[in-house]
Design an enzyme around this catalytic site. Structure first.
Site, short mmCIF file in Angstrom:
data_model
loop_
_atom_site.label_atom_id
_atom_site.label_comp_id
_atom_site.label_asym_id
_atom_site.label_seq_id
_atom_site.Cartn_x
_atom_site.Cartn_y
_atom_site.Cartn_z
CD GLU A 102 -3.17 0.75 0.20
OE1 GLU A 102 -2.72 1.48 -0.45
OE2 GLU A 102 -4.36 0.53 0.32
CG ASP A 106 -5.65 8.29 7.09
OD1 ASP A 106 -5.60 8.72 8.25
OD2 ASP A 106 -6.39 9.06 6.47
CE LYS A 134 -2.13 10.58 6.46
NZ LYS A 134 -3.34 11.34 5.86
CG PHE A 155 -4.38 15.57 1.87
CD1 PHE A 155 -5.10 14.44 1.65
CD2 PHE A 155 -3.95 16.29 0.59
CE1 PHE A 155 -5.26 13.78 0.31
CE2 PHE A 155 -4.26 15.96 -0.63
CZ PHE A 155 -5.03 14.74 -0.77
CG ASP A 162 -4.91 11.00 -6.13
OD1 ASP A 162 -5.02 10.53 -4.98
OD2 ASP A 162 -6.15 11.54 -6.73
NE ARG A 168 -3.26 8.57 -8.88
CZ ARG A 168 -3.92 8.11 -7.94
NH1 ARG A 168 -3.17 7.76 -6.85
NH2 ARG A 168 -5.25 8.04 -7.82
#
Ligand code: 5GP
Length: 178
Positions: A102, A106, A134, A155, A162, A168
């Protein structure tokens, strides 16, 4: 620190490419050590993980296979539920060691859904390799075995991640400027 504008938002460099790549070195070294002889199947979760998966696989030096899946989220019948579904997963995972690759974990919702589905398909051991994690946002029962870099709740974009389909392709990782 470079500042860039993507669509309507400003971002600032937070993790340079050199730091990203040494973190990938670390993840690969751990995988090479722990999964030698286990013939792992790596499953790259598109779209975001394409760049991490490419860099990681170049550093994995044990016999292994790699496959790709896409994840779809659907609004469930209830307003709170989100169903994550594997698209294009055709591998026979029965009895295998599977490493889900991955870009970022999050809340852990996506990866938890994937791990459950791969286990249901009969995998013997399912592990998570994520470039970014995170820990403050993640549910406590989701514990990735291989983490590139722990990051705070913010973020970010770049290195596969993206903003509305853009950014990206950036080599570095950038954080949203509030
Ligand atoms: P989770 O299900 O763990 O909450 O979220 C996982 C997915 O959300 C990631 O695969 C990624 O697509 C998206 N995501 C989570 N945090 C970020 C972020 O900081 N930036 C971007 N661009 N996407 C994120």
């Amino acid at each position: 620190m470079a500042r860039i504008k993507v669509l309507d938002k400003e971002f600032e460099t937070s993790i340079p490419e050199s730091e990203i790549l040494s973190a990938v070195d670390g993840v690969a070294a751990k995988i090479n050590q722990e999964l030698d002889g286990k013939n792992p199947l790596f499953v790259c979760v598109l779209n975001g993980a394409f760049m991490f998966a490419a860099d990681l696989m170049k550093r994995v030096n044990i016999p292994c296979q790699i496959s790709f899946v896409k994840v779809a989220s659907y609004n469930g019948m209830s307003t709170t539920g989100a169903v994550k579904q594997l698209i294009g997963f055709n591998e026979d995972v029965k009895g295998r060691t599977v490493v889900i690759v991955e870009d970022i974990v999050d809340t852990g919702l996506t990866i938890d859904g994937l791990v459950k589905q791969v286990k249901e398909l009969g995998a013997a051991d399912v592990r998570i390799a994520t470039m970014l994690f995170k820990p403050q946002s993640c549910r406590p029962d989701v514990k990735p075995q291989y983490v590139g870099i722990n990051i705070p709740e913010a973020f970010i974009i770049g290195y596969g991640l993206d903003y509305d389909g853009y950014a990206r392709n950036l080599r570095d990782i950038y954080t949203l400027v509030k």
